[in-house]
Design a protein around this motif. Structure first.
Motif, short mmCIF file in Angstrom:
data_model
loop_
_atom_site.label_atom_id
_atom_site.label_comp_id
_atom_site.label_asym_id
_atom_site.label_seq_id
_atom_site.Cartn_x
_atom_site.Cartn_y
_atom_site.Cartn_z
N SER A 1 0.73 -1.26 0.10
CA SER A 1 -0.02 -0.08 -0.02
C SER A 1 0.71 1.26 -0.02
CB SER A 1 -0.87 0.09 1.47
OG SER A 1 -1.61 -0.95 1.32
N GLY A 2 2.06 1.17 -0.05
CA GLY A 2 3.12 2.35 -0.01
C GLY A 2 2.82 3.48 -0.91
N PHE A 3 2.82 3.08 -1.87
CA PHE A 3 2.55 3.93 -3.21
C PHE A 3 1.37 4.95 -2.77
CE2 PHE A 3 0.98 5.81 -7.25
CZ PHE A 3 2.10 6.36 -7.56
N LEU A 4 0.05 4.39 -2.21
CA LEU A 4 -0.95 4.99 -2.13
C LEU A 4 -0.49 5.79 -0.86
CD1 LEU A 4 -3.86 2.46 -2.84
CD2 LEU A 4 -2.53 4.11 -4.28
N TYR A 5 -0.14 5.34 0.19
CA TYR A 5 0.27 6.27 1.40
C TYR A 5 1.11 7.68 0.82
CZ TYR A 5 -1.53 3.27 5.33
OH TYR A 5 -2.06 2.88 6.41
N ALA A 6 2.07 7.07 0.11
CA ALA A 6 3.13 8.24 -0.52
C ALA A 6 2.06 9.24 -1.18
CB ALA A 6 4.04 7.61 -1.15
N LEU A 7 1.25 8.84 -1.86
CA LEU A 7 0.59 9.66 -2.89
C LEU A 7 -0.49 10.53 -2.13
CD1 LEU A 7 0.39 9.80 -5.94
CD2 LEU A 7 -1.68 8.38 -6.10
N SER A 8 -0.83 10.01 -0.87
CA SER A 8 -1.71 10.48 0.00
C SER A 8 -1.17 11.93 0.69
CB SER A 8 -2.41 9.68 0.99
OG SER A 8 -3.19 8.81 0.25
N VAL A 9 0.18 11.50 0.95
CA VAL A 9 0.95 12.50 1.59
C VAL A 9 1.22 13.75 0.75
CG1 VAL A 9 3.02 12.84 2.69
CG2 VAL A 9 1.82 10.80 3.37
N THR B 1 -8.98 10.40 -0.93
CA THR B 1 -7.89 9.13 -0.29
C THR B 1 -8.35 8.48 0.89
OG1 THR B 1 -6.35 10.51 1.07
CG2 THR B 1 -5.77 10.56 -1.26
N ALA B 2 -8.24 7.38 0.86
CA ALA B 2 -8.51 6.54 2.28
C ALA B 2 -7.65 5.55 2.65
CB ALA B 2 -10.07 5.89 1.87
N LEU B 3 -7.23 5.55 3.84
CA LEU B 3 -6.02 4.99 4.27
C LEU B 3 -6.48 4.15 5.44
CD1 LEU B 3 -3.14 7.38 3.70
CD2 LEU B 3 -3.88 5.52 2.10
N HIS B 4 -6.20 3.11 5.82
CA HIS B 4 -6.38 2.24 6.95
C HIS B 4 -5.10 1.30 7.47
CE1 HIS B 4 -10.66 3.40 7.00
NE2 HIS B 4 -10.61 3.36 5.76
N ALA B 5 -5.03 0.94 8.69
CA ALA B 5 -4.08 -0.15 9.14
C ALA B 5 -4.73 -1.04 9.93
CB ALA B 5 -2.82 0.36 9.35
N ASP B 6 -4.11 -2.16 10.42
CA ASP B 6 -4.28 -3.11 11.55
C ASP B 6 -3.62 -3.94 11.72
OD1 ASP B 6 -5.62 -4.65 13.44
OD2 ASP B 6 -7.73 -4.48 12.56
N GLY B 7 -2.71 -3.64 12.76
CA GLY B 7 -1.58 -4.49 13.06
C GLY B 7 -1.92 -5.66 13.81
N VAL C 1 -7.10 5.66 -3.44
CA VAL C 1 -6.99 7.05 -4.05
C VAL C 1 -8.08 6.94 -5.45
CG1 VAL C 1 -5.51 8.40 -5.13
CG2 VAL C 1 -4.88 7.14 -3.29
N VAL C 2 -8.74 8.06 -5.56
CA VAL C 2 -9.50 8.46 -6.65
C VAL C 2 -9.07 9.82 -7.24
CG1 VAL C 2 -11.78 9.24 -7.72
CG2 VAL C 2 -11.72 7.37 -5.85
N ALA C 3 -8.45 9.58 -8.53
CA ALA C 3 -8.07 10.58 -9.32
C ALA C 3 -8.62 11.08 -10.85
CB ALA C 3 -6.43 10.60 -9.42
N LYS C 4 -8.57 12.35 -11.08
CA LYS C 4 -8.69 12.50 -12.50
C LYS C 4 -7.45 12.72 -13.19
CE LYS C 4 -12.56 14.98 -13.28
NZ LYS C 4 -13.45 13.96 -14.00
N MET C 5 -7.56 12.12 -14.31
CA MET C 5 -6.14 12.11 -14.96
C MET C 5 -6.22 13.55 -15.86
SD MET C 5 -4.11 9.85 -14.07
CE MET C 5 -2.99 9.67 -15.00
#
Length: 328
Positions: A123-131, A187-193, A324-328
């Motif tokens: 999920s790292g790319f989506l986390y990075a994109l959100s930041v 964007t929507a991010l989640h985690a559960d350790g 992530v939802v984006a318009k190109m």
């Protein structure tokens, strides 16, 4: 005026060494591990993967992808205000110094640019994109380079056919620019350790020595079940935040881990197979690099067009998941 973070350039890179399923099966057979093209293909949809040569690091792959993204964006390296790099296979143990800093160095970007890594596995790319989206929307930076780069061939156990056949090396990148036109819409991010033990790299560093085996471990059945459920839910969440329905999505670009997971997730969202960008067959699971690799493929072959809506979704170790939802 509303500020958006818009994708203005994409790039990707796969190392030249391509290993087909038959070639990998022959390599594994020499050490007593049985598999076949049919076994790999029917379970994952993977036909081949790419391996980086010895001495080639994740940053080297990231630089190649970044250069292509910068070229498409008509940007110079020093136009970039920040580099965010997602990886689980950093150049240095523990990511110290960060692989993003190594990309900065190799691109020749000045010290006016910030650079850091993000670790959320697949999920790292989506986390990075959100930041990156948050920094641009806040007006802090105007241009951000987001990279996903991996050399997973170095952290798989070639005695474990359930994992070693799935992963490959590669990199993808996008250039985000501040714009008054809609770009990243939600964007929507989640985690559960609590689920961290079903997908992990269990080796630990103690007094300079790695304790245990530092190879990828995955409970495939458990990951499959959660991936289909959570990618569906987080996809709906992101579309809801963007004010869109499934019929508004032109392309779904899921994490390229397993064709069956991708198709099952899209089916639950009522998105037809013909609207899924699929590249997993050509490069296997490249973790944080897989979504930007697929985006770049779709842009360069003409499927993804300006103005279209894309839905990105992933699940990774942690467990982490996002959309992530984006318009190109």
């Amino acid at each position: 005026m509303t500020i958006y973070a818009k994708i203005i350039g994409t790039g990707s890179y796969l190392p030249p060494k391509r290993i087909t399923n038959d070639e990998l099966a022959a390599i594994l057979a020499k050490q007593g591990v049985e598999t076949s093209d049919e076994w790999i293909r029917t379970r994952s949809g993977i036909l081949a993967r790419h391996y980086a040569d010895e001495g080639v690091q994740s940053s080297d792959l990231g630089v190649k992808a970044a250069e292509k993204a910068l070229e498409m964006a008509k940007c110079q390296a020093n136009d970039i205000d920040m580099i965010i790099l997602a990886t689980s296979t950093p150049d240095f143990f523990g990511g110290f110094p960060s692989t993003a800093c190594m990309v900065q160095k190799k691109l020749g970007v000045t010290s006016n640019c910030a650079a850091f890594d993000v670790q959320a596995v697949c999920s790292g790319f989506l986390y990075a994109l959100s930041v990156a989206d948050s920094f641009i929307r806040a007006g802090v930076y105007k241009k951000v380079l987001v990279v996903g780069a991996e050399t997973y061939s170095r952290i798989v156990d070639y005695n474990d056919r359930t994992t070693c056949v799935l992963f490959g090396d590669g990199a993808g990148a996008v250039v985000l620019s501040a714009s008054d036109e809609p770009g990243i819409m939600a964007t929507a991010l989640h985690a559960d350790g609590n689920y961290g033990d079903i997908l992990s790299l269990p080796g630990k560093l103690s007094n300079g020595v790695v304790e245990g085996k530092a190879f990828v471990y995955m409970d495939g059945k458990a990951v499959f079940k959660l991936a289909v459920t959570w990618m569906d839910k987080v996809g709906l969440e992101a579309m809801g935040k963007a004010g869109l329905k499934n019929t508004d999505i032109d392309w779904m670009i899921p994490h390229q881990a397993n064709l069956r997971i991708m198709q099952s997730s899209a089916r639950k969202l009522d998105i037809p197979d013909e609207k899924i960008i699929v590249t997993v067959d050509q490069h296997g699971n490249t973790s944080a690099a897989s979504i930007p690799l697929a985006i770049d493929t779709g842009v360069r072959d003409g499927r993804i067009k300006p103005g279209q809506n894309i839905l990105l979704a992933a699940i990774g170790g942690g467990l982490t998941w996002g959309a992530v939802v984006a318009k190109m």
